[in-house]
Design an enzyme around this catalytic site. Structure first.
Site, PDB file in Angstrom:
ATOM      1  N   LYS A  59      15.705 144.626   6.487  1.00 35.40           N
ATOM      2  CA  LYS A  59      15.679 146.059   6.824  1.00 35.40           C
ATOM      3  C   LYS A  59      16.255 146.341   8.211  1.00 35.40           C
ATOM      4  O   LYS A  59      16.828 147.394   8.431  1.00 35.40           O
ATOM      5  CB  LYS A  59      14.261 146.616   6.695  1.00 35.40           C
ATOM      6  CG  LYS A  59      13.297 146.059   7.730  1.00 35.40           C
ATOM      7  CD  LYS A  59      11.877 146.564   7.549  1.00 35.40           C
ATOM      8  CE  LYS A  59      11.008 146.039   8.668  1.00 35.40           C
ATOM      9  NZ  LYS A  59       9.607 145.879   8.276  1.00 35.40           N
ATOM     10  N   ARG A 110      -2.448 149.174   8.751  1.00 33.87           N
ATOM     11  CA  ARG A 110      -1.352 149.770   7.999  1.00 33.87           C
ATOM     12  C   ARG A 110      -1.695 149.482   6.543  1.00 33.87           C
ATOM     13  O   ARG A 110      -2.806 149.760   6.115  1.00 33.87           O
ATOM     14  CB  ARG A 110       0.010 149.226   8.449  1.00 33.87           C
ATOM     15  CG  ARG A 110       1.135 150.241   8.206  1.00 33.87           C
ATOM     16  CD  ARG A 110       2.486 149.748   8.700  1.00 33.87           C
ATOM     17  NE  ARG A 110       3.003 148.654   7.883  1.00 33.87           N
ATOM     18  CZ  ARG A 110       4.153 148.020   8.141  1.00 33.87           C
ATOM     19  NH1 ARG A 110       4.873 148.370   9.185  1.00 33.87           N
ATOM     20  NH2 ARG A 110       4.555 147.042   7.359  1.00 33.87           N
TER      21      ARG A 110
END
Ligand SMILES: *Cc1c(COP(=O)(O)O)cnc(C)c1O
Length: 597
Positions: free
Chosen positions: A36, A131
Protein backbone atom coordinates in the site's frame (compact mmCIF):
# COMPACT_ATOMS: atom_id res chain seq x y z
CA UNK A 1 14.05 13.80 -17.04
CA UNK A 2 10.80 15.16 -15.56
CA UNK A 3 10.93 16.94 -12.19
CA UNK A 4 9.63 16.53 -9.53
CA UNK A 5 10.34 12.83 -9.65
CA UNK A 6 10.73 9.95 -7.29
CA UNK A 7 13.72 7.74 -8.03
CA UNK A 8 12.82 4.14 -7.28
CA UNK A 9 15.85 1.92 -6.98
CA UNK A 10 14.60 -1.61 -7.58
CA UNK A 11 17.86 -3.31 -6.62
CA UNK A 12 17.86 -1.61 -3.23
CA UNK A 13 14.25 -2.67 -2.63
CA UNK A 14 15.17 -6.23 -3.61
CA UNK A 15 18.14 -6.12 -1.26
CA UNK A 16 16.00 -4.93 1.67
CA UNK A 17 13.34 -7.57 0.96
CA UNK A 18 15.93 -10.35 0.82
CA UNK A 19 17.77 -9.27 3.95
CA UNK A 20 14.53 -9.00 5.97
CA UNK A 21 13.16 -12.30 4.61
CA UNK A 22 16.23 -14.23 5.61
CA UNK A 23 16.49 -12.46 8.96
CA UNK A 24 12.91 -13.31 9.98
CA UNK A 25 13.17 -16.77 8.48
CA UNK A 26 16.04 -17.48 10.87
CA UNK A 27 13.42 -17.75 13.63
CA UNK A 28 10.71 -19.34 11.49
CA UNK A 29 8.77 -16.22 10.49
CA UNK A 30 7.51 -15.79 6.95
CA UNK A 31 7.08 -12.34 5.48
CA UNK A 32 4.15 -10.88 3.63
CA UNK A 33 5.07 -7.70 1.75
CA UNK A 34 2.61 -4.83 2.10
CA UNK A 35 2.37 -2.78 -1.09
CA UNK A 36 0.00 0.00 0.00
CA UNK A 37 2.87 2.40 0.70
CA UNK A 38 3.95 2.30 -2.95
CA UNK A 39 0.45 2.23 -4.46
CA UNK A 40 1.11 -1.36 -5.47
CA UNK A 41 3.37 -0.24 -8.29
CA UNK A 42 3.61 -3.39 -10.44
CA UNK A 43 7.38 -3.06 -11.03
CA UNK A 44 7.95 -2.94 -7.30
CA UNK A 45 5.51 -5.82 -6.72
CA UNK A 46 7.44 -7.94 -9.21
CA UNK A 47 10.73 -7.14 -7.50
CA UNK A 48 9.27 -8.31 -4.18
CA UNK A 49 8.07 -11.55 -5.75
CA UNK A 50 11.43 -12.10 -7.44
CA UNK A 51 13.08 -11.61 -4.07
CA UNK A 52 11.27 -14.67 -2.80
CA UNK A 53 8.13 -13.18 -1.25
CA UNK A 54 5.07 -15.29 -1.98
CA UNK A 55 2.21 -13.21 -0.55
CA UNK A 56 1.57 -9.54 -1.28
CA UNK A 57 -0.86 -7.55 0.81
CA UNK A 58 -2.65 -4.29 0.21
CA UNK A 59 -5.37 -2.31 1.93
CA UNK A 60 -7.21 -1.62 -1.33
CA UNK A 61 -8.85 -4.04 -3.70
CA UNK A 62 -8.15 -1.69 -6.61
CA UNK A 63 -4.42 -2.02 -5.95
CA UNK A 64 -4.66 -5.79 -5.79
CA UNK A 65 -6.62 -5.85 -9.04
CA UNK A 66 -3.95 -3.71 -10.67
CA UNK A 67 -1.17 -6.08 -9.61
CA UNK A 68 -3.18 -9.05 -10.86
CA UNK A 69 -3.85 -7.34 -14.17
CA UNK A 70 -0.13 -6.61 -14.52
CA UNK A 71 0.57 -10.33 -14.17
CA UNK A 72 2.29 -10.20 -10.77
CA UNK A 73 2.64 -13.82 -9.67
CA UNK A 74 1.72 -13.94 -5.97
CA UNK A 75 -1.12 -14.68 -3.60
CA UNK A 76 -2.98 -11.55 -2.56
CA UNK A 77 -4.11 -10.61 0.90
CA UNK A 78 -6.51 -7.76 1.61
CA UNK A 79 -5.31 -6.23 4.89
CA UNK A 80 -7.98 -3.66 5.57
CA UNK A 81 -11.13 -5.22 7.04
CA UNK A 82 -13.30 -5.61 3.91
CA UNK A 83 -16.26 -3.35 3.26
CA UNK A 84 -19.35 -5.49 3.30
CA UNK A 85 -20.40 -3.75 0.08
CA UNK A 86 -17.26 -5.11 -1.59
CA UNK A 87 -17.58 -8.68 -0.34
CA UNK A 88 -18.09 -10.15 -3.81
CA UNK A 89 -15.01 -8.40 -5.18
CA UNK A 90 -12.98 -9.57 -2.17
CA UNK A 91 -13.84 -13.16 -3.01
CA UNK A 92 -13.22 -12.72 -6.73
CA UNK A 93 -10.13 -10.52 -6.69
CA UNK A 94 -8.16 -11.56 -3.62
CA UNK A 95 -7.08 -14.88 -2.13
CA UNK A 96 -7.46 -14.01 1.52
CA UNK A 97 -8.39 -11.19 3.84
CA UNK A 98 -7.86 -9.97 7.40
CA UNK A 99 -11.26 -9.84 9.12
CA UNK A 100 -12.84 -8.55 12.31
CA UNK A 101 -16.60 -8.59 11.62
CA UNK A 102 -18.63 -11.78 11.54
CA UNK A 103 -21.29 -10.19 9.30
CA UNK A 104 -18.61 -9.53 6.68
CA UNK A 105 -17.22 -13.05 6.92
CA UNK A 106 -20.75 -14.39 6.42
CA UNK A 107 -21.09 -12.34 3.23
CA UNK A 108 -17.68 -13.58 2.04
CA UNK A 109 -18.92 -17.10 2.64
CA UNK A 110 -22.08 -16.50 0.60
CA UNK A 111 -20.21 -15.12 -2.38
CA UNK A 112 -17.54 -17.79 -2.15
CA UNK A 113 -20.23 -20.47 -2.35
CA UNK A 114 -21.90 -18.63 -5.23
CA UNK A 115 -18.66 -18.48 -7.21
CA UNK A 116 -17.46 -21.91 -6.23
CA UNK A 117 -14.42 -20.53 -4.38
CA UNK A 118 -12.74 -20.96 -1.06
CA UNK A 119 -11.73 -17.64 0.49
CA UNK A 120 -9.08 -17.70 3.21
CA UNK A 121 -9.77 -15.73 6.34
CA UNK A 122 -7.38 -14.49 9.00
CA UNK A 123 -9.25 -13.32 12.08
CA UNK A 124 -7.78 -10.23 13.73
CA UNK A 125 -7.48 -9.98 17.49
CA UNK A 126 -7.62 -6.66 19.36
CA UNK A 127 -4.59 -6.44 21.66
CA UNK A 128 -4.75 -2.81 22.73
CA UNK A 129 -3.99 -0.57 19.76
CA UNK A 130 -7.73 -0.04 19.29
CA UNK A 131 -7.95 -0.29 15.55
CA UNK A 132 -9.31 -3.49 13.98
CA UNK A 133 -9.70 -6.72 15.93
CA UNK A 134 -12.07 -8.90 17.89
CA UNK A 135 -11.75 -8.65 21.66
CA UNK A 136 -10.02 -11.76 23.04
CA UNK A 137 -13.04 -12.45 25.25
CA UNK A 138 -15.29 -12.75 22.19
CA UNK A 139 -12.85 -14.58 19.96
CA UNK A 140 -13.92 -18.17 20.63
CA UNK A 141 -17.49 -17.31 19.87
CA UNK A 142 -16.59 -15.79 16.51
CA UNK A 143 -14.20 -18.59 15.58
CA UNK A 144 -16.91 -21.14 16.31
CA UNK A 145 -19.23 -19.42 13.83
CA UNK A 146 -16.52 -18.97 11.19
CA UNK A 147 -15.71 -22.67 11.37
CA UNK A 148 -19.34 -23.48 10.66
CA UNK A 149 -19.37 -21.43 7.43
CA UNK A 150 -18.78 -23.00 4.01
CA UNK A 151 -16.74 -21.21 1.34
CA UNK A 152 -14.38 -19.65 3.85
CA UNK A 153 -11.37 -21.31 5.42
CA UNK A 154 -9.97 -20.14 8.74
CA UNK A 155 -6.28 -19.81 7.87
CA UNK A 156 -5.17 -18.20 11.06
CA UNK A 157 -5.28 -15.30 13.46
CA UNK A 158 -3.38 -12.06 13.59
CA UNK A 159 -3.01 -8.76 15.32
CA UNK A 160 -2.00 -5.25 14.41
CA UNK A 161 -0.29 -2.95 16.86
CA UNK A 162 1.68 0.29 16.69
CA UNK A 163 -0.70 1.84 14.21
CA UNK A 164 -3.57 3.85 15.64
CA UNK A 165 -2.32 4.23 19.21
CA UNK A 166 1.35 3.37 18.82
CA UNK A 167 1.04 0.44 21.25
CA UNK A 168 4.31 -1.48 21.12
CA UNK A 169 4.33 -5.13 20.08
CA UNK A 170 6.15 -6.24 23.22
CA UNK A 171 7.04 -9.76 24.33
CA UNK A 172 3.90 -9.82 26.52
CA UNK A 173 1.65 -8.91 23.60
CA UNK A 174 3.24 -11.54 21.36
CA UNK A 175 3.09 -14.19 24.10
CA UNK A 176 -0.58 -13.33 24.52
CA UNK A 177 -1.23 -13.86 20.80
CA UNK A 178 0.69 -17.17 20.93
CA UNK A 179 -1.34 -18.40 23.86
CA UNK A 180 -4.61 -17.34 22.21
CA UNK A 181 -3.57 -19.31 19.11
CA UNK A 182 -2.78 -22.40 21.16
CA UNK A 183 -5.99 -22.29 23.15
CA UNK A 184 -8.11 -21.93 20.00
CA UNK A 185 -6.34 -24.88 18.40
CA UNK A 186 -6.93 -26.93 21.53
CA UNK A 187 -10.53 -25.89 21.96
CA UNK A 188 -11.56 -26.55 18.34
CA UNK A 189 -9.02 -29.32 17.56
CA UNK A 190 -7.74 -27.41 14.55
CA UNK A 191 -4.37 -26.24 13.30
CA UNK A 192 -3.93 -22.54 12.51
CA UNK A 193 -1.38 -22.22 9.75
CA UNK A 194 -0.84 -18.46 10.06
CA UNK A 195 -0.21 -16.56 13.30
CA UNK A 196 0.50 -13.07 12.07
CA UNK A 197 2.14 -10.97 14.76
CA UNK A 198 2.10 -7.55 13.17
CA UNK A 199 4.04 -5.17 10.95
CA UNK A 200 7.42 -3.43 10.63
CA UNK A 201 7.09 -2.24 14.23
CA UNK A 202 7.68 -5.86 15.35
CA UNK A 203 11.37 -5.55 14.43
CA UNK A 204 12.66 -4.71 17.91
CA UNK A 205 10.59 -7.43 19.54
CA UNK A 206 11.97 -9.88 16.99
CA UNK A 207 15.61 -8.87 17.39
CA UNK A 208 15.53 -9.03 21.17
CA UNK A 209 13.44 -12.16 21.65
CA UNK A 210 14.95 -15.64 21.60
CA UNK A 211 11.67 -17.46 21.40
CA UNK A 212 9.10 -16.05 18.99
CA UNK A 213 6.52 -18.49 20.35
CA UNK A 214 3.79 -19.34 17.88
CA UNK A 215 4.28 -16.22 15.73
CA UNK A 216 5.15 -17.40 12.22
CA UNK A 217 4.15 -14.45 10.07
CA UNK A 218 4.62 -10.67 9.78
CA UNK A 219 3.26 -8.16 7.29
CA UNK A 220 5.98 -5.66 6.32
CA UNK A 221 5.80 -2.49 4.28
CA UNK A 222 7.77 0.40 5.73
CA UNK A 223 10.87 -1.55 6.73
CA UNK A 224 11.23 -3.10 3.27
CA UNK A 225 10.85 0.16 1.41
CA UNK A 226 12.52 2.63 3.73
CA UNK A 227 14.87 0.48 5.82
CA UNK A 228 13.64 1.99 9.09
CA UNK A 229 12.13 0.57 12.23
CA UNK A 230 9.01 2.73 12.67
CA UNK A 231 8.74 2.88 16.49
CA UNK A 232 12.11 4.60 16.95
CA UNK A 233 12.77 5.77 13.40
CA UNK A 234 16.19 4.11 13.58
CA UNK A 235 17.76 2.57 10.46
CA UNK A 236 17.74 -1.24 10.39
CA UNK A 237 21.30 -2.59 9.97
CA UNK A 238 22.27 -3.72 6.46
CA UNK A 239 19.23 -2.09 4.85
CA UNK A 240 19.09 0.83 2.43
CA UNK A 241 17.24 3.94 3.60
CA UNK A 242 17.41 5.53 0.17
CA UNK A 243 15.70 3.05 -2.12
CA UNK A 244 13.32 5.94 -2.79
CA UNK A 245 14.54 9.50 -3.36
CA UNK A 246 12.43 12.50 -4.17
CA UNK A 247 13.95 15.13 -6.44
CA UNK A 248 12.69 18.70 -6.89
CA UNK A 249 14.05 21.61 -8.88
CA UNK A 250 15.12 25.07 -7.73
CA UNK A 251 13.02 27.76 -9.47
CA UNK A 252 14.17 30.80 -7.51
CA UNK A 253 17.29 31.49 -5.46
CA UNK A 254 17.78 34.84 -3.78
CA UNK A 255 19.19 36.44 -0.68
CA UNK A 256 16.20 37.55 1.33
CA UNK A 257 15.34 38.20 4.93
CA UNK A 258 14.41 35.29 7.16
CA UNK A 259 11.61 37.46 8.62
CA UNK A 260 8.56 38.48 6.61
CA UNK A 261 7.84 42.18 6.24
CA UNK A 262 4.37 43.34 7.32
CA UNK A 263 1.53 42.41 9.60
CA UNK A 264 1.01 38.66 9.92
CA UNK A 265 -2.43 37.11 9.49
CA UNK A 266 -3.46 33.57 8.54
CA UNK A 267 -1.53 31.99 5.69
CA UNK A 268 -2.92 30.01 2.75
CA UNK A 269 -3.61 27.02 5.01
CA UNK A 270 -5.39 28.92 7.75
CA UNK A 271 -2.40 28.86 10.12
CA UNK A 272 -0.47 31.67 11.66
CA UNK A 273 3.12 30.84 10.70
CA UNK A 274 6.08 31.45 13.01
CA UNK A 275 9.52 32.55 11.87
CA UNK A 276 13.01 32.42 13.28
CA UNK A 277 15.19 35.48 12.73
CA UNK A 278 18.40 34.35 11.02
CA UNK A 279 19.10 37.63 9.27
CA UNK A 280 19.52 37.59 5.49
CA UNK A 281 19.62 34.05 4.14
CA UNK A 282 19.90 32.32 0.77
CA UNK A 283 16.30 31.31 0.11
CA UNK A 284 15.61 28.74 -2.59
CA UNK A 285 12.14 27.90 -3.85
CA UNK A 286 11.54 24.36 -5.09
CA UNK A 287 8.79 23.48 -7.55
CA UNK A 288 7.05 20.96 -5.31
CA UNK A 289 4.57 21.45 -2.49
CA UNK A 290 2.08 19.87 -0.16
CA UNK A 291 -0.17 19.22 -3.14
CA UNK A 292 2.49 16.78 -4.34
CA UNK A 293 3.80 15.25 -1.16
CA UNK A 294 3.58 15.34 2.63
CA UNK A 295 6.45 17.79 3.03
CA UNK A 296 6.80 17.10 6.77
CA UNK A 297 8.08 13.62 5.87
CA UNK A 298 11.00 14.82 3.76
CA UNK A 299 14.65 14.87 4.82
CA UNK A 300 17.01 16.79 2.53
CA UNK A 301 20.24 15.06 1.49
CA UNK A 302 22.10 18.38 1.41
CA UNK A 303 22.80 20.61 4.38
CA UNK A 304 19.74 22.82 3.81
CA UNK A 305 16.75 23.63 6.00
CA UNK A 306 13.11 23.36 4.98
CA UNK A 307 11.54 26.64 6.12
CA UNK A 308 8.02 25.84 5.01
CA UNK A 309 5.82 24.83 2.14
CA UNK A 310 2.69 25.80 0.31
CA UNK A 311 0.55 23.93 -2.17
CA UNK A 312 3.11 24.23 -4.94
CA UNK A 313 6.32 25.44 -3.29
CA UNK A 314 8.86 24.36 -0.73
CA UNK A 315 11.03 27.14 0.65
CA UNK A 316 14.46 26.18 1.88
CA UNK A 317 17.39 27.94 3.47
CA UNK A 318 20.12 26.91 1.00
CA UNK A 319 22.85 27.76 3.55
CA UNK A 320 26.27 27.17 1.97
CA UNK A 321 25.16 24.56 -0.56
CA UNK A 322 26.17 25.15 -4.15
CA UNK A 323 22.67 25.53 -5.64
CA UNK A 324 21.48 27.58 -8.58
CA UNK A 325 18.25 27.96 -10.52
CA UNK A 326 17.69 24.58 -12.22
CA UNK A 327 19.59 22.56 -9.58
CA UNK A 328 18.07 19.32 -8.31
CA UNK A 329 17.50 18.96 -4.57
CA UNK A 330 17.03 15.40 -3.28
CA UNK A 331 15.17 14.12 -0.24
CA UNK A 332 14.74 10.81 1.50
CA UNK A 333 11.20 10.07 2.62
CA UNK A 334 9.36 8.95 5.72
CA UNK A 335 6.41 6.65 5.21
CA UNK A 336 3.76 9.40 4.92
CA UNK A 337 5.84 11.21 2.33
CA UNK A 338 6.41 7.97 0.40
CA UNK A 339 2.71 7.14 0.26
CA UNK A 340 1.72 10.62 -0.87
CA UNK A 341 4.52 10.91 -3.43
CA UNK A 342 3.71 7.51 -4.92
CA UNK A 343 0.05 8.53 -5.05
CA UNK A 344 0.67 11.89 -6.67
CA UNK A 345 0.06 12.21 -10.37
CA UNK A 346 2.33 15.25 -10.34
CA UNK A 347 5.39 13.23 -9.41
CA UNK A 348 7.15 11.26 -12.12
CA UNK A 349 7.93 7.68 -11.11
CA UNK A 350 11.50 7.10 -12.22
CA UNK A 351 12.13 3.38 -12.00
CA UNK A 352 15.81 2.53 -11.78
CA UNK A 353 16.01 -1.05 -12.98
CA UNK A 354 18.93 -3.29 -12.24
CA UNK A 355 20.52 -4.08 -15.56
CA UNK A 356 22.01 -7.45 -16.35
CA UNK A 357 25.60 -8.08 -17.36
CA UNK A 358 24.84 -8.16 -21.05
CA UNK A 359 22.95 -4.85 -21.02
CA UNK A 360 25.68 -3.24 -18.93
CA UNK A 361 28.43 -4.40 -21.31
CA UNK A 362 26.49 -3.08 -24.30
CA UNK A 363 26.30 0.33 -22.64
CA UNK A 364 30.03 0.24 -21.86
CA UNK A 365 30.88 -0.65 -25.48
CA UNK A 366 28.82 2.27 -26.71
CA UNK A 367 30.41 4.70 -24.25
CA UNK A 368 33.87 3.40 -25.02
CA UNK A 369 33.51 3.75 -28.75
CA UNK A 370 32.26 7.33 -28.35
CA UNK A 371 35.15 7.96 -25.96
CA UNK A 372 37.67 6.70 -28.55
CA UNK A 373 36.21 8.99 -31.22
CA UNK A 374 36.47 11.96 -28.88
CA UNK A 375 40.02 11.22 -27.75
CA UNK A 376 41.08 11.04 -31.42
CA UNK A 377 40.21 14.72 -31.84
CA UNK A 378 41.18 15.96 -28.37
CA UNK A 379 44.02 18.48 -28.42
CA UNK A 380 46.95 18.61 -26.04
CA UNK A 381 48.58 21.68 -24.58
CA UNK A 382 51.63 20.01 -23.10
CA UNK A 383 52.40 21.55 -19.74
CA UNK A 384 55.92 20.10 -19.65
CA UNK A 385 55.54 18.85 -16.15
CA UNK A 386 58.25 16.37 -15.16
CA UNK A 387 58.01 12.61 -14.75
CA UNK A 388 58.95 11.36 -11.31
CA UNK A 389 59.65 7.83 -10.23
CA UNK A 390 57.19 6.56 -7.63
CA UNK A 391 59.91 4.11 -6.61
CA UNK A 392 62.01 6.95 -5.29
CA UNK A 393 59.20 8.30 -3.17
CA UNK A 394 58.79 7.48 0.49
CA UNK A 395 55.11 6.68 -0.04
CA UNK A 396 53.98 3.36 1.32
CA UNK A 397 53.47 1.51 -1.95
CA UNK A 398 53.76 -2.00 -3.34
CA UNK A 399 55.14 -2.29 -6.85
CA UNK A 400 53.94 -5.12 -9.03
CA UNK A 401 56.81 -6.62 -10.98
CA UNK A 402 56.96 -5.40 -14.55
CA UNK A 403 57.89 -7.24 -17.75
CA UNK A 404 60.07 -4.23 -18.48
CA UNK A 405 63.59 -4.41 -17.08
CA UNK A 406 64.60 -1.60 -14.72
CA UNK A 407 61.06 -0.29 -14.77
CA UNK A 408 60.82 2.97 -12.82
CA UNK A 409 57.05 3.54 -12.35
CA UNK A 410 57.22 7.10 -13.65
CA UNK A 411 54.32 9.51 -13.36
CA UNK A 412 53.82 13.24 -13.85
CA UNK A 413 54.55 15.45 -10.88
CA UNK A 414 50.86 16.19 -10.15
CA UNK A 415 49.98 12.49 -10.37
CA UNK A 416 52.90 11.74 -8.06
CA UNK A 417 51.43 14.01 -5.39
CA UNK A 418 47.98 12.50 -5.81
CA UNK A 419 49.34 8.99 -5.37
CA UNK A 420 51.06 10.19 -2.21
CA UNK A 421 47.76 11.35 -0.75
CA UNK A 422 45.89 8.22 -1.83
CA UNK A 423 48.51 5.93 -0.31
CA UNK A 424 48.32 7.84 2.96
CA UNK A 425 44.52 7.49 3.12
CA UNK A 426 44.88 3.75 2.52
CA UNK A 427 47.59 3.32 5.13
CA UNK A 428 45.22 4.78 7.69
CA UNK A 429 42.80 1.96 6.87
CA UNK A 430 45.39 -0.80 7.22
CA UNK A 431 45.80 -1.08 3.46
CA UNK A 432 48.47 -0.37 0.90
CA UNK A 433 48.26 0.87 -2.66
CA UNK A 434 49.67 -1.47 -5.28
CA UNK A 435 51.11 0.24 -8.35
CA UNK A 436 50.92 -2.17 -11.25
CA UNK A 437 52.10 0.18 -13.95
CA UNK A 438 52.61 3.85 -14.75
CA UNK A 439 54.44 5.50 -17.69
CA UNK A 440 55.14 3.01 -20.47
CA UNK A 441 57.20 3.48 -23.60
CA UNK A 442 55.83 2.36 -26.98
CA UNK A 443 58.29 -0.53 -26.85
CA UNK A 444 57.04 -1.57 -23.43
CA UNK A 445 53.43 -1.36 -24.63
CA UNK A 446 54.24 -3.54 -27.66
CA UNK A 447 55.95 -6.09 -25.44
CA UNK A 448 52.91 -6.14 -23.14
CA UNK A 449 50.58 -6.68 -26.08
CA UNK A 450 52.64 -9.63 -27.30
CA UNK A 451 52.93 -11.14 -23.84
CA UNK A 452 49.18 -10.91 -23.20
CA UNK A 453 48.46 -12.38 -26.67
CA UNK A 454 50.61 -15.42 -26.04
CA UNK A 455 49.16 -15.83 -22.54
CA UNK A 456 45.62 -15.80 -23.92
CA UNK A 457 46.52 -18.20 -26.76
CA UNK A 458 47.86 -20.64 -24.18
CA UNK A 459 44.88 -20.21 -21.92
CA UNK A 460 42.29 -20.59 -24.69
CA UNK A 461 43.88 -22.90 -27.29
CA UNK A 462 40.50 -23.34 -29.01
CA UNK A 463 39.88 -19.65 -29.58
CA UNK A 464 40.64 -18.18 -33.01
CA UNK A 465 43.14 -15.36 -33.54
CA UNK A 466 40.18 -13.03 -34.07
CA UNK A 467 38.65 -13.98 -30.75
CA UNK A 468 41.97 -13.51 -28.95
CA UNK A 469 42.41 -10.13 -30.61
CA UNK A 470 38.90 -9.16 -29.57
CA UNK A 471 39.70 -9.78 -25.89
CA UNK A 472 43.03 -8.00 -26.27
CA UNK A 473 41.45 -4.99 -27.91
CA UNK A 474 39.27 -4.51 -24.83
CA UNK A 475 42.16 -4.44 -22.40
CA UNK A 476 45.51 -3.68 -24.04
CA UNK A 477 45.83 -0.65 -26.27
CA UNK A 478 47.92 -0.70 -29.46
CA UNK A 479 51.39 0.61 -28.78
CA UNK A 480 50.76 4.24 -29.78
CA UNK A 481 47.27 4.46 -28.32
CA UNK A 482 47.87 3.75 -24.66
CA UNK A 483 47.43 6.68 -22.25
CA UNK A 484 50.26 5.09 -20.27
CA UNK A 485 52.65 6.85 -22.65
CA UNK A 486 51.67 10.21 -21.12
CA UNK A 487 52.69 9.67 -17.51
CA UNK A 488 49.10 10.51 -16.55
CA UNK A 489 47.88 6.93 -16.31
CA UNK A 490 48.22 4.63 -13.32
CA UNK A 491 47.18 1.00 -12.88
CA UNK A 492 46.49 0.24 -9.25
CA UNK A 493 45.06 -2.34 -6.84
CA UNK A 494 44.85 -2.52 -3.06
CA UNK A 495 46.60 -4.79 -0.59
CA UNK A 496 44.99 -5.59 2.77
CA UNK A 497 47.70 -5.54 5.46
CA UNK A 498 45.55 -7.33 8.06
CA UNK A 499 44.36 -10.15 5.86
CA UNK A 500 47.73 -10.17 4.07
CA UNK A 501 46.29 -10.41 0.59
CA UNK A 502 45.29 -8.38 -2.42
CA UNK A 503 41.65 -7.30 -2.10
CA UNK A 504 39.11 -9.21 -4.15
CA UNK A 505 38.05 -7.18 -7.17
CA UNK A 506 36.01 -9.90 -8.80
CA UNK A 507 38.36 -10.91 -11.60
CA UNK A 508 41.71 -11.16 -9.83
CA UNK A 509 43.59 -13.90 -8.11
CA UNK A 510 46.04 -11.89 -6.06
CA UNK A 511 47.91 -9.76 -8.55
CA UNK A 512 46.84 -11.76 -11.56
CA UNK A 513 43.83 -10.31 -13.37
CA UNK A 514 41.74 -12.48 -15.63
CA UNK A 515 40.86 -10.30 -18.63
CA UNK A 516 37.16 -10.58 -19.33
CA UNK A 517 34.06 -8.41 -19.43
CA UNK A 518 33.65 -8.58 -15.68
CA UNK A 519 36.63 -6.22 -15.54
CA UNK A 520 34.27 -3.45 -16.70
CA UNK A 521 34.18 -1.38 -13.52
CA UNK A 522 30.50 -1.57 -12.59
CA UNK A 523 29.72 -5.04 -13.92
CA UNK A 524 26.67 -6.34 -12.01
CA UNK A 525 27.71 -10.00 -11.90
CA UNK A 526 30.52 -9.79 -9.35
CA UNK A 527 30.27 -10.42 -5.63
CA UNK A 528 29.13 -7.73 -3.19
CA UNK A 529 32.61 -7.82 -1.66
CA UNK A 530 34.23 -7.18 -5.04
CA UNK A 531 31.78 -4.37 -5.73
CA UNK A 532 32.66 -2.79 -2.40
CA UNK A 533 36.39 -3.05 -3.08
CA UNK A 534 36.07 -1.57 -6.57
CA UNK A 535 34.03 1.26 -5.10
CA UNK A 536 36.79 1.93 -2.56
CA UNK A 537 39.52 1.96 -5.22
CA UNK A 538 37.54 4.13 -7.61
CA UNK A 539 36.49 6.59 -4.95
CA UNK A 540 40.10 7.11 -3.83
CA UNK A 541 41.17 8.01 -7.35
CA UNK A 542 38.04 9.88 -8.34
CA UNK A 543 38.29 12.06 -5.25
CA UNK A 544 41.72 13.04 -6.60
CA UNK A 545 40.13 14.00 -9.94
CA UNK A 546 41.22 10.89 -11.85
CA UNK A 547 38.78 9.12 -14.16
CA UNK A 548 38.44 5.36 -14.16
CA UNK A 549 38.75 3.60 -17.49
CA UNK A 550 35.48 2.38 -19.05
CA UNK A 551 36.72 -1.20 -19.21
CA UNK A 552 39.40 -1.63 -16.57
CA UNK A 553 38.61 -1.03 -12.92
CA UNK A 554 42.33 -0.69 -12.12
CA UNK A 555 43.23 1.95 -14.73
CA UNK A 556 43.03 5.64 -13.85
CA UNK A 557 43.80 8.67 -16.00
CA UNK A 558 44.61 12.23 -15.08
CA UNK A 559 45.67 15.14 -17.29
CA UNK A 560 45.83 13.13 -20.52
CA UNK A 561 43.39 12.94 -23.44
CA UNK A 562 41.31 10.17 -21.85
CA UNK A 563 40.81 12.34 -18.79
CA UNK A 564 40.18 15.54 -20.80
CA UNK A 565 37.37 13.85 -22.75
CA UNK A 566 35.63 12.47 -19.67
CA UNK A 567 35.96 15.74 -17.79
CA UNK A 568 34.75 17.82 -20.75
CA UNK A 569 37.98 19.82 -20.84
CA UNK A 570 39.00 21.89 -23.82
CA UNK A 571 42.40 20.27 -23.99
CA UNK A 572 44.64 17.77 -22.23
CA UNK A 573 47.76 18.80 -20.30
CA UNK A 574 49.86 15.71 -20.81
CA UNK A 575 50.89 14.51 -24.27
CA UNK A 576 52.83 11.41 -25.23
CA UNK A 577 56.34 11.16 -23.81
CA UNK A 578 58.54 9.04 -26.04
CA UNK A 579 61.17 6.77 -24.68
CA UNK A 580 64.06 8.53 -26.44
CA UNK A 581 63.10 11.71 -24.69
CA UNK A 582 62.68 10.20 -21.29
CA UNK A 583 65.99 8.34 -21.60
CA UNK A 584 67.95 11.39 -22.62
CA UNK A 585 66.40 13.25 -19.73
CA UNK A 586 67.39 10.39 -17.47
CA UNK A 587 70.97 10.64 -18.67
CA UNK A 588 70.99 14.34 -17.95
CA UNK A 589 69.68 13.81 -14.46
CA UNK A 590 71.15 10.46 -13.52
CA UNK A 591 70.87 10.81 -9.77
CA UNK A 592 67.63 12.66 -9.59
CA UNK A 593 64.13 11.41 -9.43
CA UNK A 594 63.03 14.11 -11.86
CA UNK A 595 62.94 13.39 -15.55
CA UNK A 596 62.62 16.80 -17.12
CA UNK A 597 61.45 17.25 -20.67
C1 LIG B 1 -0.11 -1.15 6.80
C2 LIG B 1 -0.30 -2.41 7.45
C3 LIG B 1 0.80 -3.27 7.63
C4 LIG B 1 2.21 -2.87 7.22
O1 LIG B 1 2.74 -1.94 8.11
P1 LIG B 1 4.25 -1.42 7.96
O2 LIG B 1 4.47 -0.53 9.13
O3 LIG B 1 4.32 -0.69 6.68
O4 LIG B 1 5.13 -2.60 7.99
C5 LIG B 1 0.58 -4.49 8.21
N1 LIG B 1 -0.65 -4.86 8.59
C6 LIG B 1 -1.73 -4.05 8.45
C7 LIG B 1 -3.06 -4.52 8.91
C8 LIG B 1 -1.59 -2.79 7.88
O5 LIG B 1 -2.64 -1.99 7.76
Amino acid sequence: MPTPRININLSKIAHNAKVLSSLFKSKGIEIIAVTKGVCAHPHIANVLVNSGIKILADSRISNIKEMRAAGVKASFLLIRTPMISQAESVVLDTDMSLNSELSVIKKLSEFAILHGKIHKVIVMVELGDLREGILPSQLENTIKKVLSLRGVELTGIGTNLACFSGVKPTTEKMELLSSIASSIEKKFKIKLSVISGGNSANYNWFSTTKDVGRINNLRLGESIFLGYEPLTGKPIPKLYQDAFMLVAEVIELKNKSSMPDGEIGLNAFGNKPKFKDQGIIRRAILAMGVQDVMVAGLTPKLDVEILGAGGDHIIINAKKENLKVGSDVSFTLKYGALVTAMNSSYIFKNIITPINGEEYCAIVEEKDSLHKKKTAVMTVKEDHSPLISLQDSDFNLIFQKSIQKNYRYLVREEVYKKIGRISELLNNQGKKLIIRSAWRSFKHQQKLLEQKASFLKNKYPKKSIEEINKILSNFVAPKRKSTHSTGGAVDALIYDLRKKCVLDFGTNDGLHIDLNEKCYPKHPDISEEAKKNRKLLMKLFEDEDFVCDHKEYWHFDYGNIGWAVEKNKEYANYGVLKESFVQSAALNYPNKVFFYL
